[in-house]
Design a protein around this motif. Structure first.
Motif, mmCIF file in Angstrom:
data_model
loop_
_atom_site.group_PDB
_atom_site.id
_atom_site.type_symbol
_atom_site.label_atom_id
_atom_site.label_comp_id
_atom_site.label_asym_id
_atom_site.label_seq_id
_atom_site.Cartn_x
_atom_site.Cartn_y
_atom_site.Cartn_z
ATOM 1 N N UNK A 73 100.781 -29.351 114.919
ATOM 2 C CA UNK A 73 102.034 -28.633 115.149
ATOM 3 C C UNK A 73 102.200 -28.293 116.623
ATOM 4 N N UNK A 74 101.104 -27.926 117.292
ATOM 5 C CA UNK A 74 101.156 -27.496 118.687
ATOM 6 C C UNK A 74 100.884 -28.621 119.684
ATOM 7 N N UNK A 75 100.154 -29.639 119.278
ATOM 8 C CA UNK A 75 99.716 -30.643 120.256
ATOM 9 C C UNK A 75 100.467 -31.971 120.156
ATOM 10 N N UNK A 76 101.292 -32.126 119.135
ATOM 11 C CA UNK A 76 102.042 -33.373 118.950
ATOM 12 C C UNK A 76 103.499 -33.125 119.336
ATOM 13 N N UNK A 77 103.949 -33.790 120.385
ATOM 14 C CA UNK A 77 105.341 -33.606 120.817
ATOM 15 C C UNK A 77 106.273 -34.642 120.208
ATOM 16 N N UNK A 78 105.814 -35.318 119.152
ATOM 17 C CA UNK A 78 106.633 -36.328 118.494
ATOM 18 C C UNK A 78 107.633 -35.761 117.514
ATOM 19 N N UNK A 79 107.646 -34.462 117.320
ATOM 20 C CA UNK A 79 108.636 -33.832 116.451
ATOM 21 C C UNK A 79 108.934 -32.430 116.985
ATOM 22 N N UNK A 80 110.133 -31.947 116.678
ATOM 23 C CA UNK A 80 110.493 -30.577 117.042
ATOM 24 C C UNK A 80 109.841 -29.601 116.069
ATOM 25 N N UNK A 81 109.664 -28.365 116.525
ATOM 26 C CA UNK A 81 109.028 -27.362 115.671
ATOM 27 C C UNK A 81 109.500 -25.973 116.068
ATOM 28 N N UNK A 82 109.410 -25.052 115.119
ATOM 29 C CA UNK A 82 109.808 -23.670 115.372
ATOM 30 C C UNK A 82 108.920 -22.738 114.562
ATOM 31 N N UNK A 83 108.607 -21.585 115.134
ATOM 32 C CA UNK A 83 107.798 -20.568 114.476
ATOM 33 C C UNK A 83 108.695 -19.383 114.130
ATOM 34 N N UNK A 84 108.683 -18.964 112.866
ATOM 35 C CA UNK A 84 109.373 -17.751 112.441
ATOM 36 C C UNK A 84 108.307 -16.668 112.274
ATOM 37 N N UNK A 95 111.932 -34.859 110.695
ATOM 38 C CA UNK A 95 112.515 -33.524 110.525
ATOM 39 C C UNK A 95 111.870 -32.532 111.496
ATOM 40 N N UNK A 96 112.486 -31.381 111.609
ATOM 41 C CA UNK A 96 111.906 -30.283 112.369
ATOM 42 C C UNK A 96 110.829 -29.625 111.509
ATOM 43 N N UNK A 97 109.678 -29.321 112.096
ATOM 44 C CA UNK A 97 108.625 -28.592 111.396
ATOM 45 C C UNK A 97 108.803 -27.098 111.633
ATOM 46 N N UNK A 98 108.617 -26.293 110.593
ATOM 47 C CA UNK A 98 108.764 -24.845 110.722
ATOM 48 C C UNK A 98 107.638 -24.147 109.983
ATOM 49 N N UNK A 150 100.799 -11.001 120.251
ATOM 50 C CA UNK A 150 100.732 -12.204 119.410
ATOM 51 C C UNK A 150 101.929 -13.097 119.685
ATOM 52 N N UNK A 151 103.091 -12.507 119.767
ATOM 53 C CA UNK A 151 104.293 -13.290 120.052
ATOM 54 C C UNK A 151 104.181 -13.994 121.402
ATOM 55 N N UNK A 152 103.736 -13.275 122.423
ATOM 56 C CA UNK A 152 103.624 -13.879 123.751
ATOM 57 C C UNK A 152 102.618 -15.027 123.761
ATOM 58 N N UNK A 153 101.535 -14.859 123.027
ATOM 59 C CA UNK A 153 100.523 -15.910 122.981
ATOM 60 C C UNK A 153 101.074 -17.157 122.298
ATOM 61 N N UNK A 154 101.826 -16.967 121.211
ATOM 62 C CA UNK A 154 102.432 -18.105 120.522
ATOM 63 C C UNK A 154 103.463 -18.791 121.411
ATOM 64 N N UNK A 155 104.271 -18.019 122.104
ATOM 65 C CA UNK A 155 105.283 -18.596 122.991
ATOM 66 C C UNK A 155 104.649 -19.424 124.091
ATOM 67 N N UNK A 156 103.453 -19.039 124.515
ATOM 68 C CA UNK A 156 102.781 -19.765 125.598
ATOM 69 C C UNK A 156 102.355 -21.167 125.179
ATOM 70 N N UNK A 157 102.366 -21.435 123.881
ATOM 71 C CA UNK A 157 101.950 -22.761 123.396
ATOM 72 C C UNK A 157 103.093 -23.770 123.405
ATOM 73 N N UNK A 158 104.289 -23.338 123.740
ATOM 74 C CA UNK A 158 105.379 -24.282 123.950
ATOM 75 C C UNK A 158 106.361 -24.458 122.816
ATOM 76 N N UNK A 159 106.086 -23.850 121.667
ATOM 77 C CA UNK A 159 107.031 -23.942 120.552
ATOM 78 C C UNK A 159 107.897 -22.679 120.533
ATOM 79 N N UNK A 160 109.206 -22.800 120.232
ATOM 80 C CA UNK A 160 110.052 -21.605 120.168
ATOM 81 C C UNK A 160 109.610 -20.667 119.061
ATOM 82 N N UNK A 161 109.707 -19.377 119.328
ATOM 83 C CA UNK A 161 109.327 -18.343 118.371
ATOM 84 C C UNK A 161 110.564 -17.499 118.060
ATOM 85 N N UNK A 162 110.899 -17.394 116.793
ATOM 86 C CA UNK A 162 112.064 -16.632 116.348
ATOM 87 C C UNK A 162 111.573 -15.436 115.549
#
Length: 250
Positions: free
Chosen positions: A117-128, A100-103, A137-149
């Motif tokens: 959540x940030x270092x395993x590319x074996x699953x999709x993930x999203x940050x709300x 499943x997607x992790x959120x 804070x948002x820019x820093x989270x986005x820099x880690x590679x997971x989409x931020x909504x």
């Protein structure tokens, strides 16, 4: 009530009703001690047995998204991994992704970068992320590679579920804590089922760690009614419970 051996409880055999028309079907899964606590030494680890952990993974196979709140992320991490090739194949055979997607839903954006959540590319993930969080804070989270909504501060859970349905195509969402996220969802009538593992343990202590909480003192008018779907006792001494959450009618 006859006790079932671990091999006789199989959550891959569960079935679920169709989701409501306006949001995904939502279920909560928690483990709790006999004296009503869900946290020991800062996390839920140590409460459930290996059987409980297996059933948690089996339950995940039915869901498109597995979601946690920020506090649970900081304490235990957030991962949608099944850690079982057979369970991954179960999903693949049904046209689903392997995991499943992790959120995670967070107001502060305080999410440790070393988590899986940030270092395993074996699953999709999203940050709300709450719209109240600073842009830095948002820019820093986005820099880690997971989409931020971005979601509204006062209705983050509703907005997250809407995004899951409309953008991620999710029809089922599994919530694995913590208590604040559980409370936000239940108090707004957004939860359909509630899974609870009652562990044969007494933790003691003088700090309450309930499975569900929202602001204010409990009142009779605020009680949410549930209907028991199943109660499965196991040789581990655990009782595996499944409830339907009855919706409040106007």
């Amino acid at each position: 009530m006859a006790e079932l051996s671990p091999g006789e409880i199989d959550y891959t055999e569960l079935s679920f009703p169709d989701p409501p028309p306006d949001r995904p079907f939502v279920a909560i899964n928690m483990v709790m001690s006999a004296d009503g606590r869900t946290v020991v030494d800062g996390t839920e680890r140590g409460l459930g047995s290996k059987l409980d952990q297996r059933l948690m993974r089996e339950l995940r196979v039915h869901f498109d998204v597995v979601m946690n709140g920020g506090a649970t992320f900081r304490a235990s991490g957030t991962s949608a991994r099944l850690n079982d090739p057979e369970l991954e194949q179960w999903r693949l055979d049904r046209g689903m992704s392997a995991s499943p997607i992790a959120a995670v839903l967070t107001r502060s954006g305080d999410l440790p970068p070393e988590r899986r959540f940030f270092i395993d590319d074996g699953f999709e993930a999203v940050i709300y992320l709450s719209s109240a969080a600073p842009d830095a804070v948002r820019r820093e989270l986005e820099s880690r590679g997971r989409p931020v909504v971005s979601v509204p501060e006062d209705s983050g859970a509703v907005a997250a579920l809407d995004h899951m349905k409309r953008t991620l195509g999710a029809s089922r969402v599994l919530v694995e804590g913590g208590a604040t996220l559980n409370g936000e969802l239940i108090s707004q009538g957004l939860v359909d089922e509630y899974f609870l593992t009652l562990a044969p343990r007494i933790t003691g202590g003088d700090t309450a760690h309930p499975a569900v909480q929202w602001p204010g003192e409990p009142t009779a008018t605020g009680i949410r009614q549930m209907t028991l779907i199943h109660a499965k006792p196991a040789e581990t001494g655990e009782l595996f419970l499944r409830y339907r959450v009855e919706q409040v009618r106007d």
